[in-house]
Design a protein around this motif. Structure first.
Motif, PDB file in Angstrom:
ATOM      1  N   GLY A 178       0.821  -1.194   0.000  1.00  0.00           N
ATOM      2  CA  GLY A 178       0.000   0.000   0.000  1.00  0.00           C
ATOM      3  C   GLY A 178       0.857   1.247   0.000  1.00  0.00           C
ATOM      4  N   LEU A 179       0.285   2.344  -0.481  1.00  0.00           N
ATOM      5  CA  LEU A 179       0.951   3.650  -0.519  1.00  0.00           C
ATOM      6  C   LEU A 179       0.133   4.627   0.304  1.00  0.00           C
ATOM      7  N   GLY A 180       0.724   5.124   1.382  1.00  0.00           N
ATOM      8  CA  GLY A 180       0.010   5.986   2.304  1.00  0.00           C
ATOM      9  C   GLY A 180      -0.120   7.427   1.814  1.00  0.00           C
ATOM     10  N   PRO A 181      -0.931   8.227   2.512  1.00  0.00           N
ATOM     11  CA  PRO A 181      -1.207   9.598   2.060  1.00  0.00           C
ATOM     12  C   PRO A 181       0.000  10.526   2.107  1.00  0.00           C
ATOM     13  N   GLU A 182       1.025  10.181   2.889  1.00  0.00           N
ATOM     14  CA  GLU A 182       2.239  10.990   2.970  1.00  0.00           C
ATOM     15  C   GLU A 182       3.388  10.353   2.205  1.00  0.00           C
ATOM     16  N   GLY A 183       3.073   9.355   1.354  1.00  0.00           N
ATOM     17  CA  GLY A 183       4.113   8.700   0.583  1.00  0.00           C
ATOM     18  C   GLY A 183       4.750   7.520   1.283  1.00  0.00           C
ATOM     19  N   GLU A 184       4.101   6.991   2.331  1.00  0.00           N
ATOM     20  CA  GLU A 184       4.623   5.823   3.022  1.00  0.00           C
ATOM     21  C   GLU A 184       4.465   4.578   2.150  1.00  0.00           C
ATOM     22  N   LEU A 185       5.506   3.755   2.072  1.00  0.00           N
ATOM     23  CA  LEU A 185       5.455   2.484   1.363  1.00  0.00           C
ATOM     24  C   LEU A 185       5.229   1.391   2.399  1.00  0.00           C
ATOM     25  N   MET A 186       4.099   0.697   2.293  1.00  0.00           N
ATOM     26  CA  MET A 186       3.657  -0.235   3.312  1.00  0.00           C
ATOM     27  C   MET A 186       3.625  -1.675   2.786  1.00  0.00           C
ATOM     28  N   ASP A 187       3.946  -2.618   3.666  1.00  0.00           N
ATOM     29  CA  ASP A 187       3.877  -4.039   3.340  1.00  0.00           C
ATOM     30  C   ASP A 187       3.047  -4.759   4.395  1.00  0.00           C
ATOM     31  N   ALA A 197      -1.826  -1.227   4.872  1.00  0.00           N
ATOM     32  CA  ALA A 197      -0.983  -2.372   5.189  1.00  0.00           C
ATOM     33  C   ALA A 197      -0.223  -2.011   6.464  1.00  0.00           C
ATOM     34  N   PRO A 198       0.064  -2.976   7.326  1.00  0.00           N
ATOM     35  CA  PRO A 198       0.512  -2.632   8.681  1.00  0.00           C
ATOM     36  C   PRO A 198       1.997  -2.316   8.861  1.00  0.00           C
ATOM     37  N   VAL A 199       2.863  -2.694   7.907  1.00  0.00           N
ATOM     38  CA  VAL A 199       4.308  -2.550   8.129  1.00  0.00           C
ATOM     39  C   VAL A 199       4.863  -1.442   7.237  1.00  0.00           C
ATOM     40  N   ARG A 200       5.509  -0.489   7.869  1.00  0.00           N
ATOM     41  CA  ARG A 200       6.119   0.616   7.119  1.00  0.00           C
ATOM     42  C   ARG A 200       7.511   0.199   6.647  1.00  0.00           C
ATOM     43  N   SER A 221       3.910  -7.781   5.952  1.00  0.00           N
ATOM     44  CA  SER A 221       4.634  -8.552   6.962  1.00  0.00           C
ATOM     45  C   SER A 221       6.050  -8.021   7.082  1.00  0.00           C
ATOM     46  N   PRO A 222       6.690  -8.229   8.248  1.00  0.00           N
ATOM     47  CA  PRO A 222       8.090  -7.827   8.383  1.00  0.00           C
ATOM     48  C   PRO A 222       8.994  -8.509   7.362  1.00  0.00           C
ATOM     49  N   GLU A 223       8.717  -9.773   7.019  1.00  0.00           N
ATOM     50  CA  GLU A 223       9.535 -10.470   6.032  1.00  0.00           C
ATOM     51  C   GLU A 223       9.498  -9.762   4.683  1.00  0.00           C
ATOM     52  N   GLU A 224       8.304  -9.379   4.236  1.00  0.00           N
ATOM     53  CA  GLU A 224       8.184  -8.648   2.978  1.00  0.00           C
ATOM     54  C   GLU A 224       8.947  -7.335   3.047  1.00  0.00           C
ATOM     55  N   SER A 225       8.813  -6.660   4.182  1.00  0.00           N
ATOM     56  CA  SER A 225       9.478  -5.376   4.360  1.00  0.00           C
ATOM     57  C   SER A 225      10.998  -5.517   4.295  1.00  0.00           C
ATOM     58  N   HIS A 226      11.542  -6.555   4.939  1.00  0.00           N
ATOM     59  CA  HIS A 226      12.997  -6.772   4.928  1.00  0.00           C
ATOM     60  C   HIS A 226      13.502  -6.986   3.500  1.00  0.00           C
ATOM     61  N   LEU A 227      12.755  -7.751   2.713  1.00  0.00           N
ATOM     62  CA  LEU A 227      13.167  -8.005   1.328  1.00  0.00           C
ATOM     63  C   LEU A 227      13.155  -6.731   0.496  1.00  0.00           C
ATOM     64  N   SER A 228      12.100  -5.938   0.655  1.00  0.00           N
ATOM     65  CA  SER A 228      12.028  -4.680  -0.105  1.00  0.00           C
ATOM     66  C   SER A 228      13.138  -3.729   0.321  1.00  0.00           C
ATOM     67  N   ARG A 229      13.457  -3.702   1.634  1.00  0.00           N
ATOM     68  CA  ARG A 229      14.548  -2.856   2.096  1.00  0.00           C
ATOM     69  C   ARG A 229      15.884  -3.310   1.495  1.00  0.00           C
ATOM     70  N   ALA A 230      16.083  -4.623   1.371  1.00  0.00           N
ATOM     71  CA  ALA A 230      17.322  -5.121   0.767  1.00  0.00           C
ATOM     72  C   ALA A 230      17.436  -4.669  -0.682  1.00  0.00           C
ATOM     73  N   ILE A 231      16.322  -4.659  -1.403  1.00  0.00           N
ATOM     74  CA  ILE A 231      16.334  -4.184  -2.793  1.00  0.00           C
ATOM     75  C   ILE A 231      16.646  -2.695  -2.840  1.00  0.00           C
ATOM     76  N   ILE A 232      15.984  -1.917  -1.984  1.00  0.00           N
ATOM     77  CA  ILE A 232      16.183  -0.470  -1.965  1.00  0.00           C
ATOM     78  C   ILE A 232      17.636  -0.115  -1.649  1.00  0.00           C
ATOM     79  N   GLU A 233      18.220  -0.816  -0.687  1.00  0.00           N
ATOM     80  CA  GLU A 233      19.554  -0.455  -0.191  1.00  0.00           C
ATOM     81  C   GLU A 233      20.691  -0.978  -1.061  1.00  0.00           C
ATOM     82  N   ASN A 234      20.380  -1.878  -2.003  1.00  0.00           N
ATOM     83  CA  ASN A 234      21.451  -2.484  -2.796  1.00  0.00           C
ATOM     84  C   ASN A 234      21.229  -2.313  -4.299  1.00  0.00           C
ATOM     85  N   SER A 235      20.574  -1.217  -4.680  1.00  0.00           N
ATOM     86  CA  SER A 235      20.314  -0.923  -6.090  1.00  0.00           C
ATOM     87  C   SER A 235      20.778   0.491  -6.410  1.00  0.00           C
ATOM     88  N   ASP A 236      21.392   0.652  -7.579  1.00  0.00           N
ATOM     89  CA  ASP A 236      21.812   1.991  -8.003  1.00  0.00           C
ATOM     90  C   ASP A 236      20.610   2.866  -8.327  1.00  0.00           C
TER      91      ASP A 236
END
Length: 251
Positions: free
Chosen positions: A175-184, A216-219, A186-201
């Protein structure tokens, strides 16, 4: 099955109205019978997109995602167009991440004729689609299979992604929140997306417009943690969020 034009308008109005609408408001606005509106609302409810309440509907409170089968057909044409747009951006020889979800799956489907890539993914359907292009080298993470979502999750999957630094990281969101929050969801989904964000040019968010204001509950991150947002429809609200985040927004 695609949503009808009226159902898409109902969802958009529901979000703009603060999350609740009466059946009478909908009947009056669309100049159709109560039976017609009831059929629309029942279909939206069956897909988990709205919750039926006495006299109308409201946005549901999601603590888990819709079923994979439902997500595969909702806004399918929009997801295909997003996939084709992203595929056209990827130069020969690039390295990319492909994240979980049905929109990254459509990116993979659009790469059937690509001249050559290296792809790292935990998305089983994306990996199967990429098998049809011998010019694409696909690296699949380890991890625990989620049968309900047809992907690989857990610390093994996240650790595998963190071993790479790629040119393009392509991922979706719950989900995409009203202030631009990217939501998932589960924590597992969030960890994977963070790994993509942090390791991509260059980080590419892919999401159709139905994700805007979806709960969605996880920011996981914010729009400012991405570089490009590819979607199917630019609303004034999305345009403002993208401008505030300093990212490119593309249809």
């Amino acid at each position: 099955m695609e949503l009808s034009e009226r159902q898409i308008k109902i969802l958009a109005w529901l979000k703009q109205a603060g999350g609740q609408l009466s059946s009478q408001e909908l009947t009056d606005a669309f100049h159709v019978s109560v039976q017609t509106i009831r059929k629309d609302l029942n279909e939206l409810s069956d897909r988990g997109l709205v919750q039926r309440v006495h006299g109308g509907i409201r946005l549901p409170f999601h603590n888990r995602n819709l079923s994979f089968q439902t997500r595969q057909v909702i806004n399918l044409d929009a997801k295909r167009r997003i996939g084709q747009t992203v595929a056209a951006l990827l130069p020969e020889g690039a390295t990319i991440f492909l994240g979980i979800g049905t929109t990254p799956q459509q990116v993979a489907a659009a790469l059937i004729d690509h001249p050559g890539l290296q792809v790292i993914t935990n998305n089983l359907n994306a990996a199967m689609a990429l098998c049809h292009n011998p010019k694409i080298e696909t690296l699949l993470t380890g991890g625990r299979i989620r049968p309900s979502d047809q992907d690989l999750m857990g610390e093994d999957a996240t650790r595998f992604l963190r071993r790479f630094q790629v040119n393009y990281g392509i991922f979706g969101i719950g989900g995409l929140g009203p202030e631009g929050e990217l939501m998932d969801f589960s924590p597992e989904e969030s960890h994977l997306s963070r790994a993509i964000i942090e390791n991509s040019d260059l980080r590419i968010l892919v999401a159709d417009s139905s994700k805007y204001l979806r709960k969605a509950p996880v920011r996981t991150a914010t729009l400012s943690d991405t570089d490009l947002f590819v979607t199917d429809q630019i609303t004034p609200e999305l345009a403002s969020l993208a401008e505030a985040a300093g990212i490119e927004l593309r249809v």
